[in-house]
Design an enzyme around this catalytic site. Structure first.
Site, PDB file in Angstrom:
ATOM      1  CE  LYS A  71      -6.728  12.650  -0.214  1.00 34.01           C
ATOM      2  NZ  LYS A  71      -7.000  11.266  -0.593  1.00 34.01           N
ATOM      3  NE  ARG A  72      -2.409   7.561   6.794  1.00 33.46           N
ATOM      4  CZ  ARG A  72      -1.189   7.583   6.250  1.00 33.46           C
ATOM      5  NH1 ARG A  72      -0.174   8.086   6.918  1.00 33.46           N
ATOM      6  NH2 ARG A  72      -1.004   7.083   5.047  1.00 33.46           N
ATOM      7  CE  LYS A  90     -14.505   5.117   0.570  1.00 38.13           C
ATOM      8  NZ  LYS A  90     -13.675   5.179   1.788  1.00 38.13           N
ATOM      9  CB  THR A 127     -10.819   4.068  -1.315  1.00 40.15           C
ATOM     10  OG1 THR A 127     -10.589   4.351   0.068  1.00 40.15           O
ATOM     11  CG2 THR A 127     -10.047   2.824  -1.715  1.00 40.15           C
ATOM     12  CE  LYS A 149      -2.825   9.926   3.294  1.00 36.72           C
ATOM     13  NZ  LYS A 149      -3.407   9.245   2.129  1.00 36.72           N
ATOM     14  CG  HIS A 159      -2.093  -0.874   1.142  1.00 32.82           C
ATOM     15  ND1 HIS A 159      -3.235  -0.562   0.434  1.00 32.82           N
ATOM     16  CD2 HIS A 159      -2.308  -2.098   1.671  1.00 32.82           C
ATOM     17  CE1 HIS A 159      -4.110  -1.546   0.544  1.00 32.82           C
ATOM     18  NE2 HIS A 159      -3.573  -2.503   1.284  1.00 32.82           N
TER      19      HIS A 159
END
Length: 800
Positions: free
Chosen positions: A534-535, A646, A642, A540, A355
């Site tokens: 998000k985390r 969504k 993901t 990110k 991942h």
């Protein structure tokens, strides 16, 4: 309501009242909302159990190959609404509850989120379990039953505060305790050679793993699989001698130490004690799961060499990587198979999902810790490594090197198949973290792009849009998301697009009302809802988002009459307790929000809100109400994502880089319906090689320089001007994640977003196209790929 619906509601109401009395022990006049929710849950669970038993019988009768999915996280969220949707019993449950004088929404929302995960890794596992059931593939998920999960997030003066989750302080209606299923899991000790030549591991300490089962029902209840979670408890829960001598704390120490293993998800591993606990957790649940898998295999088969034909085990990331040496130990040490045969069987059973391309996220454990905690496993890891080196003398990657065990390399060496989770990520795996191993094993890496279950992530969480789709193309899309493509043919209907726009606005009003009631922030539902959930992590790039917000605030202040598009930036996500820089990003976002939201000049055009304690339930509120999806990670760093799927499925347009599954989303929804910015993964590597890349980017963009100066000079930290100097210092160099280098193009893309959003009709059409073209991103499609390309598993004829 039809006669049939009325009868269904009546039967449901009878079941609720029966459980209220005989399971909860309350009468209706004294029942609380909590009691009613439990009674409804038990009534619904009864129906699931029927499917569960029938599925189990069918799997045994078919002699089917079983899939076992090992994951540290299963972010299942609330289960009541999900179960009702998949049972197609939501209408009768609503009628039954309202017939009892209660609010159906209040009953549903009384359920706490199961605190069993953190982010995408855990939510993916939950989607996969639901799809495995929908596709009638016999499967079981294995994980840990965390008492307190990750943590409950709140803010104090903008700073993240972590408190334990308390979801298990009340009865968990969905699980079945299995006290008869206990496994003794050892740690430490020593290894000796027995009289028969076998190695014997004698642990110095042990805990018991106790099973708790939750049935996972698929669409239309055609099949139900199991999520089995392990709770840790002491072998001897109380030292009675110490207790009787007044040492009450010491007497309970064994139980406290055992339970620490299943208390918290991802304990802070910046300390030696934290590292030891993390490794104990990983071995605890992996070893218990493998013992259970072999027990289940033995109940049906007598020849252990048939294990690869009947069992496929999937390791979700490196957390269960110890499965390789543990399965080898069970086959070789305990069952007496020759080492080479045991190794071959283990490799044909195990598969590994990678991942991440971040080297620091591919777990490495100090050899001295592994040797002390799992001495036999360390010996087996060294032999696995030596055997691999002997077979491939030119190899450069080692499972043991520089005093550490490389769990990513170990997972790869011990796997039948290794899969990436997006096309880009899989390609980069072959070129970066596993380049050497891929050259040695060129057929081992395969791709399985992630997906999400449409039952929860559109049909259940966005009923307004779901009903419009069903009205246009029928209900078949819920179980077969490819049918969503038929929705595109209806988008020339102005009335349908008006309905889509009205559904989106109603979702935004509902979110605005909730934010106002719970957080005291007023949001304009006619503004663009720009969401990044998000985390919190540097790759990110939440700090790129808030940096652009500061620059936009400065531009609006300089020219408030320029016709700005009203925008609300919404953030959500948690930073790991030991990740100081990520927690500083949260603090910065909250401090910027406090200034911007109080500015009378700019607040009509720009607001910022960080919603605390992001979880599945919050995502279900936010995603249907979102206009813009922020997918802005540094290219080459996000494996898949993901959340991006969504958002697109629910009719949000994406602003993003060519990273992870963004590439495939853009291909499917069309480049014209995706706001692309930033460097490619190849350009990122080239840019990073320039020593002063950040300084060059800042010098070239006055907006960027001014925004950085404002943060650095204390515009958002009155009384503490150096509060965010570590952030500005990092961005001015080294800026490893290239926030500054991508800023200018990000600003350009956001102004394109502004212009596009002002054309309401065209934005609605493009949003609806995102929905219609997102059918490929179903986790059903992903699981079919795993079944065919990795597990060699087939669906079983559905019972009944």
């Amino acid at each position: 309501m039809t006669f049939q619906d009325a009868r269904g509601a009546e039967r449901m109401q009878d079941a609720i009242l029966r459980h209220l009395g005989y399971t909860i022990g309350k009468d209706a006049s004294h029942a609380t909302l909590h009691d009613w929710r439990l009674a409804l849950s038990y009534a619904v669970r009864d129906r699931i159990v029927d499917s569960w038993f029938a599925s189990t019988r069918a799997a045994y009768e078919a002699g089917a190959k079983r899939v076992y999915y090992l994951s540290m996280e299963f972010l299942i969220g609330r289960l009541l609404g999900d179960a009702l949707v998949n049972l197609r019993a939501d209408a009768e449950a609503k009628a039954a509850i309202e017939g009892l004088g209660l609010s159906f929404d209040a009953v549903l929302h009384d359920e706490p989120d199961a605190a069993l995960g953190n982010g995408g890794l855990g939510r993916l596992a939950a989607c996969f379990l639901e799809s495995l059931s929908t596709l009638a593939c016999p499967a079981m998920g294995y994980g840990i039953r965390y008492e307190h999960g990750l943590f409950r997030q709140s803010f104090e003066q903008g700073r993240q505060v972590e408190d334990p989750e308390t979801w298990l302080q009340q009865r968990h209606a969905w699980e079945f305790e299995r006290p008869e299923t206990l496994y003794r899991i050892g740690f430490g000790g020593h290894v000796t050679e027995g009289d028969d030549g076998r190695m014997v591991w004698t642990p110095s300490e042990a805990v018991l793993a106790e099973a708790y089962d939750t049935p996972v029902v698929g669409w239309q209840a055609g099949w139900t699989n199991t999520l089995r979670l392990w709770g840790a408890r002491a072998v001897d829960p109380l030292d009675l001698h110490r207790f009787n001598h007044g040492d009450y704390v010491g007497a309970a120490a064994p139980e406290m130490l055992a339970r620490s293993i299943s208390r918290v998800l991802y304990p802070d591993d910046t300390t030696e004690a934290g590292k030891e606990l993390r490794l104990k957790q990983e071995y605890f649940f992996t070893a218990a799961s493998l013992h259970d898998i072999l027990r289940r295999f033995d109940s049906e088969h007598s020849d252990i060499t048939a294990l690869p034909d009947k069992v496929a085990i999937q390791l979700n990331d490196t957390h269960p990587a110890i499965a390789g040496p543990e399965l080898l130990r069970l086959l070789h040490d305990e069952r007496g198979l020759p080492f080479e045969q045991a190794l071959d069987i283990a490799r044909r059973v195990l598969n590994y999902t990678n991942h991440t391309l971040l080297p620091e996220a591919l777990e490495k454990w100090p050899v001295d810790l592994m040797s002390r905690l799992l001495p036999r496993h360390m010996m087996l890891i060294e032999r696995i490594d030596a055997d691999h080196a002997a077979a491939y003398p030119a190899r450069e990657t080692h499972a043991v090197s520089d005093g550490h065990v490389n769990m990513g390399a170990l997972s790869f060496i011990m796997a039948n198949r290794v899969n990436g989770v997006s096309a880009l990520h899989t390609g980069l795996m072959k070129q970066t973290v596993f380049e050497d191993l891929h050259a040695l094993h060129p057929n081992r890496i395969v791709n399985q792009t992630n997906g999400v279950t449409p039952r929860r992530w559109l049909h259940a969480c966005n009923p307004r849009l779901s009903s419009i789709i069903t009205g246009a193309i029928g209900e078949g899309w819920v179980g077969d998301l490819d049918q969503l493509a038929g929705f595109e043919a209806h988008l020339g209907d102005a009335g349908l697009l008006d309905a889509v726009a009205a559904a989106k606005r109603a979702n935004k009003v509902a979110l605005s009302n909730w934010v106002s009631e719970t957080h005291g922030v007023s949001l304009d539902p006619d503004a663009m809802f720009d969401v990044q959930i998000k985390r919190i992590h540097e790759y990110k790039r939440q700090h790129l988002n808030i940096l652009e917000a500061v620059a936009l605030w400065q531009a609006i202040r300089a020219n408030p009459e320029a016709g700005w598009t009203p925008r609300v930036k919404i953030f959500g996500g948690k930073a790991a307790p030991g990740y100081v820089f990520a927690k500083k990003i949260i603090h910065l976002i909250n401090d910027v929000a406090a200034v911007l939201n109080a500015d009378p000049v700019t607040s009509p055009f720009l607001k910022v809100v960080f919603l605390p304690n992001y979880n599945v339930t919050l995502a279900e509120r936010l995603i249907p109400a979102s206009d813009l999806s922020e997918q802005i990670s540094t290219a080459g760093k996000e494996a898949s994502g993901t959340g991006n799927m969504k958002f697109a499925l629910n009719g949000a347009l994406t602003v993003g880089t060519l990273d992870g599954a963004n590439v495939e989303i853009r291909d499917h929804v069309g480049p014209e319906n995706f706001f692309l910015f930033g460097m490619t993964a190849e350009e990122v590597m080239a840019r990073r090689a320039i020593p002063d890349h950040a300084a060059q980017a800042i010098a070239a963009d006055p907006r960027l320089a001014a925004a950085l100066d404002a943060i650095h000079d204390g515009a958002f930290s009155t009384g503490e001007p150096d509060r965010f100097h570590d952030i500005t210092g990092n961005l001015r160099g080294p800026d490893y994640f290239l926030v500054c280098s991508d800023f200018t193009d990000y600003w350009r893309a956001q102004r394109e977003v502004d212009a596009a959003y002002r054309d309401t009709a065209d934005w609605t059409r493009r949003a609806a196209l995102n929905t219609a073209r997102s059918g490929w991103f179903s986790s059903d499609r992903t699981i079919r790929g795993y079944m065919a390309d990795i597990w060699g598993a087939s669906p079983v004829a559905r019972p009944g």
